[in-house]
Design a protein around this motif. Structure first.
Motif, PDB file in Angstrom:
ATOM      1  N   LEU A   5       0.840  -1.194   0.000  1.00  0.00           N
ATOM      2  CA  LEU A   5       0.000   0.000   0.000  1.00  0.00           C
ATOM      3  C   LEU A   5       0.874   1.242   0.000  1.00  0.00           C
ATOM      4  CD1 LEU A   5      -2.535  -1.033   2.787  1.00  0.00           C
ATOM      5  CD2 LEU A   5      -2.652  -1.505   0.357  1.00  0.00           C
ATOM      6  N   GLU A   6       0.808   1.989  -1.064  1.00  0.00           N
ATOM      7  CA  GLU A   6       1.497   3.280  -1.143  1.00  0.00           C
ATOM      8  C   GLU A   6       0.726   4.249  -0.241  1.00  0.00           C
ATOM      9  OE1 GLU A   6       1.710   7.292  -2.686  1.00  0.00           O
ATOM     10  OE2 GLU A   6       0.053   5.979  -3.214  1.00  0.00           O
ATOM     11  N   SER A   7       1.370   5.303   0.201  1.00  0.00           N
ATOM     12  CA  SER A   7       0.843   6.235   1.211  1.00  0.00           C
ATOM     13  C   SER A   7      -0.560   6.761   0.946  1.00  0.00           C
ATOM     14  CB  SER A   7       1.768   7.450   1.343  1.00  0.00           C
ATOM     15  OG  SER A   7       3.082   7.051   1.499  1.00  0.00           O
ATOM     16  N   SER A   8      -0.905   6.968  -0.319  1.00  0.00           N
ATOM     17  CA  SER A   8      -2.203   7.569  -0.622  1.00  0.00           C
ATOM     18  C   SER A   8      -3.367   6.688  -0.189  1.00  0.00           C
ATOM     19  CB  SER A   8      -2.308   7.883  -2.119  1.00  0.00           C
ATOM     20  OG  SER A   8      -2.249   6.693  -2.887  1.00  0.00           O
ATOM     21  N   GLY A  38      -1.251  -7.356   3.753  1.00  0.00           N
ATOM     22  CA  GLY A  38      -0.958  -5.969   3.422  1.00  0.00           C
ATOM     23  C   GLY A  38       0.392  -5.531   3.952  1.00  0.00           C
ATOM     24  N   PHE A  39       1.095  -4.747   3.149  1.00  0.00           N
ATOM     25  CA  PHE A  39       2.415  -4.240   3.500  1.00  0.00           C
ATOM     26  C   PHE A  39       2.481  -2.745   3.223  1.00  0.00           C
ATOM     27  CE2 PHE A  39       2.866  -8.682   2.602  1.00  0.00           C
ATOM     28  CZ  PHE A  39       3.819  -9.149   3.478  1.00  0.00           C
ATOM     29  N   ILE A  40       3.291  -2.076   4.004  1.00  0.00           N
ATOM     30  CA  ILE A  40       3.653  -0.685   3.768  1.00  0.00           C
ATOM     31  C   ILE A  40       5.174  -0.661   3.782  1.00  0.00           C
ATOM     32  CG2 ILE A  40       1.541   0.354   4.694  1.00  0.00           C
ATOM     33  CD1 ILE A  40       3.109   0.729   7.363  1.00  0.00           C
ATOM     34  N   SER A  41       5.766   0.516   3.854  1.00  0.00           N
ATOM     35  CA  SER A  41       7.231   0.596   3.936  1.00  0.00           C
ATOM     36  C   SER A  41       7.623   1.663   4.937  1.00  0.00           C
ATOM     37  CB  SER A  41       7.822   0.930   2.565  1.00  0.00           C
ATOM     38  OG  SER A  41       7.454   2.243   2.197  1.00  0.00           O
ATOM     39  N   ASP A  46       7.461   7.127   7.522  1.00  0.00           N
ATOM     40  CA  ASP A  46       8.052   8.472   7.594  1.00  0.00           C
ATOM     41  C   ASP A  46       7.003   9.537   7.266  1.00  0.00           C
ATOM     42  OD1 ASP A  46      10.500   7.375   8.235  1.00  0.00           O
ATOM     43  OD2 ASP A  46      11.359   7.631   6.232  1.00  0.00           O
ATOM     44  N   GLU A  47       6.208   9.290   6.228  1.00  0.00           N
ATOM     45  CA  GLU A  47       5.150  10.235   5.857  1.00  0.00           C
ATOM     46  C   GLU A  47       4.104  10.327   6.966  1.00  0.00           C
ATOM     47  OE1 GLU A  47       3.645   9.563   1.847  1.00  0.00           O
ATOM     48  OE2 GLU A  47       5.683   9.164   1.153  1.00  0.00           O
ATOM     49  N   LEU A  48       3.812   9.203   7.590  1.00  0.00           N
ATOM     50  CA  LEU A  48       2.853   9.168   8.693  1.00  0.00           C
ATOM     51  C   LEU A  48       3.304  10.069   9.841  1.00  0.00           C
ATOM     52  CD1 LEU A  48       0.410   7.715  10.196  1.00  0.00           C
ATOM     53  CD2 LEU A  48       2.137   6.141  11.024  1.00  0.00           C
ATOM     54  N   GLU A  49       4.596  10.035  10.146  1.00  0.00           N
ATOM     55  CA  GLU A  49       5.122  10.845  11.251  1.00  0.00           C
ATOM     56  C   GLU A  49       4.988  12.343  10.983  1.00  0.00           C
ATOM     57  OE1 GLU A  49       5.805   9.866  14.320  1.00  0.00           O
ATOM     58  OE2 GLU A  49       5.136   7.943  13.550  1.00  0.00           O
ATOM     59  N   LYS A  50       4.913  12.732   9.720  1.00  0.00           N
ATOM     60  CA  LYS A  50       4.760  14.149   9.360  1.00  0.00           C
ATOM     61  C   LYS A  50       3.295  14.588   9.342  1.00  0.00           C
ATOM     62  CE  LYS A  50       8.886  13.813   6.534  1.00  0.00           C
ATOM     63  NZ  LYS A  50       9.354  13.519   5.183  1.00  0.00           N
ATOM     64  N   VAL A 113      -0.743  -0.980  -4.609  1.00  0.00           N
ATOM     65  CA  VAL A 113      -2.020  -0.289  -4.673  1.00  0.00           C
ATOM     66  C   VAL A 113      -1.795   1.175  -4.322  1.00  0.00           C
ATOM     67  CG1 VAL A 113      -4.358  -0.194  -3.735  1.00  0.00           C
ATOM     68  CG2 VAL A 113      -3.240  -2.389  -4.062  1.00  0.00           C
ATOM     69  N   SER A 114      -2.357   2.047  -5.148  1.00  0.00           N
ATOM     70  CA  SER A 114      -2.147   3.484  -4.968  1.00  0.00           C
ATOM     71  C   SER A 114      -3.319   4.257  -5.561  1.00  0.00           C
ATOM     72  CB  SER A 114      -0.855   3.893  -5.679  1.00  0.00           C
ATOM     73  OG  SER A 114      -0.674   5.286  -5.660  1.00  0.00           O
TER      74      SER A 114
END
Length: 149
Positions: A5-8, A38-41, A46-50, A113-114
């Motif tokens: 899963l990409e950030s979007s 499901g996987f993220i990276s 990092d984006e979540l922390e912002k 997925v994005s």
């Protein structure tokens, strides 16, 4: 299926300005992620922390609830992402998008997925990425929106 899963994607769970995509994303999390892994990276983390509160806490809750495993952006992934950029598949300015794809490929995800239709879920990108992957002996990757999974 192993799905990256990409950030979007998790962000659209809380994206009230686009109710149609939000509904599709909610359905994807309920119906598809319960059947697949499901996987993220670390990029997503990092984006979540912002992300400002309270959305950050809500997104963390989603990661935990759906047991999304975080993959590392390895040196190999960074080299592959750079190849996508060199080949003109992804513009340098959007190198993070190339790295999302490369992480999914290196970790042998079945699909990425994005909701990023500008640089990721795009015929030129899908075709170019898989041509580079074939040339470099990496597997093909399916790149889709949540609706298409």
């Amino acid at each position: 299926m192993r799905i990256y899963l990409e950030s979007s994607v998790p962000n659209f769970l809380f994206h009230k300005d686009s109710p149609e995509k939000q509904a599709i994303t909610i359905k994807f999390f309920k119906e598809k992620l319960s059947k697949h892994k499901g996987f993220i990276s670390d990029l997503v983390l990092d984006e979540l922390e912002k992300t400002p509160e309270p959305k950050r806490s809500k997104l963390r809750g989603v990661m935990i609830k759906h047991k999304l495993k975080a993959l590392k952006s390895t040196k190999e992934a960074k080299v592959l992402a750079e190849k996508y950029i060199e080949e003109g598949i992804i513009p340098q300015k959007f190198s993070t998008d190339a790295l999302h794809i490369a992480i999914a490929v290196i970790h042998k995800m079945d699909a990425l997925v994005s909701w990023n239709m500008e640089h990721i879920v795009k015929l030129k990108t899908i075709k170019g990425v898989n041509e580079v992957n074939k040339r470099l002996n990496y597997p093909n990757i399916f790149i889709n929106t949540p609706e298409e999974i």
